[in-house]
Every structure is written in structure tokens, then in C-alpha cells.
Design an enzyme around this catalytic site. Structure first.
Site, mmCIF file in Angstrom:
data_model
loop_
_atom_site.group_PDB
_atom_site.id
_atom_site.type_symbol
_atom_site.label_atom_id
_atom_site.label_comp_id
_atom_site.label_asym_id
_atom_site.label_seq_id
_atom_site.Cartn_x
_atom_site.Cartn_y
_atom_site.Cartn_z
ATOM 1 N N HIS A 31 0.857 -1.181 0.000
ATOM 2 C CA HIS A 31 0.000 0.000 0.000
ATOM 3 C C HIS A 31 0.901 1.242 0.000
ATOM 4 O O HIS A 31 2.142 1.123 -0.060
ATOM 5 C CB HIS A 31 -0.933 -0.017 1.213
ATOM 6 C CG HIS A 31 -0.225 -0.292 2.513
ATOM 7 N ND1 HIS A 31 0.668 0.597 3.051
ATOM 8 C CD2 HIS A 31 -0.256 -1.363 3.336
ATOM 9 C CE1 HIS A 31 1.138 0.104 4.174
ATOM 10 N NE2 HIS A 31 0.612 -1.095 4.368
ATOM 11 N N GLY A 33 1.887 3.119 2.234
ATOM 12 C CA GLY A 33 2.898 3.131 3.299
ATOM 13 C C GLY A 33 4.177 2.434 2.838
ATOM 14 O O GLY A 33 5.290 2.952 3.018
ATOM 15 N N HIS A 34 4.023 1.250 2.225
ATOM 16 C CA HIS A 34 5.207 0.550 1.702
ATOM 17 C C HIS A 34 5.887 1.375 0.607
ATOM 18 O O HIS A 34 7.113 1.465 0.542
ATOM 19 C CB HIS A 34 4.813 -0.786 1.061
ATOM 20 C CG HIS A 34 4.275 -1.808 1.999
ATOM 21 N ND1 HIS A 34 2.965 -2.197 1.997
ATOM 22 C CD2 HIS A 34 4.878 -2.531 2.967
ATOM 23 C CE1 HIS A 34 2.774 -3.122 2.906
ATOM 24 N NE2 HIS A 34 3.920 -3.343 3.532
ATOM 25 N N LYS A 146 4.967 2.563 12.021
ATOM 26 C CA LYS A 146 3.750 1.999 12.627
ATOM 27 C C LYS A 146 4.115 0.794 13.509
ATOM 28 O O LYS A 146 3.514 0.575 14.545
ATOM 29 C CB LYS A 146 2.756 1.569 11.546
ATOM 30 C CG LYS A 146 1.501 0.932 12.138
ATOM 31 C CD LYS A 146 0.507 0.565 11.071
ATOM 32 C CE LYS A 146 0.887 -0.681 10.333
ATOM 33 N NZ LYS A 146 0.811 -1.919 11.150
#
Ligand code: PAF
Length: 282
Positions: A31, A33-34, A146
Site C-alpha cells: 500500500h 505506506g510501503h 507503525k
């Protein structure tokens, strides 16, 4: 972009990458974030290597492993578009030969908080990341903030074992309603997905309460009260800890330095985690 499935193919492809090499290990279902990690790695290194491996040794719960989202074709398209040079996509037999007998442990950091909730999880993470580091031999590696405790475990292991790799924690990327991006979000049903935004609201409340000079206990209580308003959230843990050591803080004192608020909650069968570094002076 070269995609390799075996350790020997990885070693020979890696040998042709000269210059600073950045590494982004993942379990797939990529997603934004990656992709922010990949972009950061691209900005700092001549080459970027990524891995996609759903690591069985970090899952205590067989159902969790079985339901982990897998979107390989889409993941490879995203990595190629982002300019990744090499992707390692091994299977479990390739990573764990039957006679393997070595684990990497960081017991003080690994057996508390999420490690107490999921025994063996960080041992599995530390072991697979060591193996991936030994195979990829990166100069730098990126992880999402996170997974706060995971980042501390990996930094500890890299320092203790003299691995000489720069570990970079990239800020959490959030959806518009504040939910931290996670591959697990794909498993939330629409009502749980909507409800899950409560986690970020709880963290914001923790920050606002700390800024008023409240004690550690009062900060945690304020965040718990927010989560209790959401009936779909089943709170598993909520802690306020020293942001470097993860040790407990004096319960009745106001914060004298930044601390981290870590929480874990289930929405249906899906366990979500999130955290925020709480700064009492902000
Ligand atoms: O954060 C993850 O996706 C995993 O824990 C990692 C670091 C790829 C190890 O399997």
C-alpha cells in the site's frame, strides 16, 4: 526490474548492483505506506532491493497467516513502477530448510507489549530479517514506524550483531480519517474499517492530554475512554512507555520527555496496531 525466487538467484543478481543499496523488506499486499519506504530508499540509494515474503515464523496464529492478504501481481507492478531494481520472492521452503535450527532473539524488547500478546512474534521477525539482511547485504534498510516495537527490535539486533546497516524508520502513512495504512486493513469489513479510525482519535487524545501536563495514567485513561466509545473495537493493549527503552513510566507523574503511546485493538478477527510519539511540550 528483476524478480528472483531463490537465494542463489538473489545472490547473483545482487552481485551486479554496485553502489549504495537500500532494502525494503515486506510481506506484500503493498500500500502507499510501503511505497513511501521504497520512494525514500530510491531518494538515498543507487539501487533498491525489495522482498515479499509472508514469514510463517512470526505468526502465532495459523488463521492469521492463512488469511494474510496476497496480491503478488499487483505488488510487482507497483515495485516496478517505483523503480525497484530487484525483488526477492522466496517461498517458505526456500527460506527455512527443514534442518534449520537457529533463531535470533532480543528478549528484553521482544517479550513485552506486542511480544507478550503474540509470543514468538519478534523472534520470527528478528530471524527472518537477519536472513534477509545476510542475503541482500544492504547498506540501509527502511521500516514503517507503525511497527514501533519491531523497529526497536531490529535496531537492537543490528547494533548487537555488528551488522553495519543503517535502519531507517519512516513516518506512518495514514488514510484520510487517520487510520494507519496496513495490509491488514484489507481484511476489515466496511463497518470495522469505518470504526478503526477510532485508534488515531485515541492517540490524538493522548497527545492533547499530555500537552495539558497530565500524568501517564491520566493520558492512558483518556485514550482508553475514546476507544471505549466505539463498540466494534476490542482493545487488547494500550501502553505509554519510554520511547527508547519501552520501559514503564512513573504512573502519577507528568511526562518529562517524549514517550510512545502504543495500542492494539481487534476489529472482528483483525488485530490492528498503531502508535504515536507523545511530546508533552507540543
Ligand atoms: O513489517 C513487516 O512487514 C515484516 O514484519 C517484515 C519486516 C517484512 C519481516 O517479515
Amino acid at each position: 526490474m528483476e524478480v528472483v525466487k531463490t537465494k542463489s538467484a538473489l545472490r547473483s543478481a545482487r552481485a551486479s548492483l554496485k553502489g549504495q543499496t537500500g532494502f525494503v523488506p515486506t510481506m506484500g499486499a503493498l500500500h502507499a505506506g510501503h511505497m513511501a519506504l521504497v520512494e525514500a530508499a530510491r531518494g538515498r540509494c543507487a539501487h533498491v532491493v525489495a522482498s515479499i515474503f509472508v514469514n510463517p515464523t512470526q505468526f502465532g496464529n495459523a488463521a492469521d497467516l492463512e488469511h494474510y492478504p496476497q496480491t503478488l501481481a499487483d505488488d510487482l507492478d507497483k515495485l516496478e513502477a517505483a523503480g525497484v531494481d530487484l525483488v526477492f520472492v522466496p517461498n517458505a521452503a526456500e527460506m527455512y530448510p527443514p534442518d534449520a535450527d537457529t533463531f535470533v532473539e532480543t528478549p528484553h524488547l521482544a517479550n513485552i507489549l506486542m511480544g507478550a500478546l503474540r509470543p514468538g512474534h519478534f523472534r520470527g521477525v528478528a530471524t527472518v530479517v537477519t536472513k534477509l539482511f545476510n542475503l541482500v547485504r544492504p547498506d540501509m534498510a527502511w521500516f514503517g514506524a507503525k511497527d514501533f516495537q519491531q523497529v526497536l527490535v531490529i535496531k537492537r539486533m543490528v547494533a548487537d550483531l555488528e551488522m553495519g546497516i543503517d535502519i531507517i524508520a519512516h513516518p506512518t502513512v495514514r488514510e484520510a480519517d487517520g487510520l494507519a495504512m496496513s495490509s491488514r486493513n484489507l481484511r476489515l469489513d466496511p463497518d470495522d474499517r469505518h470504526a478503526a479510525a477510532i485508534l488515531y482519535q485515541a492517540l490524538q487524545t493522548a497527545q492533547a492530554t499530555a500537552a495539558k501536563g497530565a500524568s501517564a495514567n491520566a493520558i492512558m485513561e483518556a485514550a482508553r475512554t475514546v476507544i471505549a466509545r466505539e463498540p466494534r473495537a476490542s482493545l487488547q493493549s494500550l501502553d505509554l512507555r519510554d520511547a527508547n527503552s519501552l520501559q514503564e513510566l512513573p504512573a502519577e507523574h507528568a511526562l518529562s520527555a517524549p514517550a510512545v503511546c502504543l495500542l492494539a485493538a481487534e476489529f472482528g478477527p483483525v488485530l490492528l496496531i498503531d502508535n504515536m510519539v507523545i511530546d508533552p511540550t507540543r
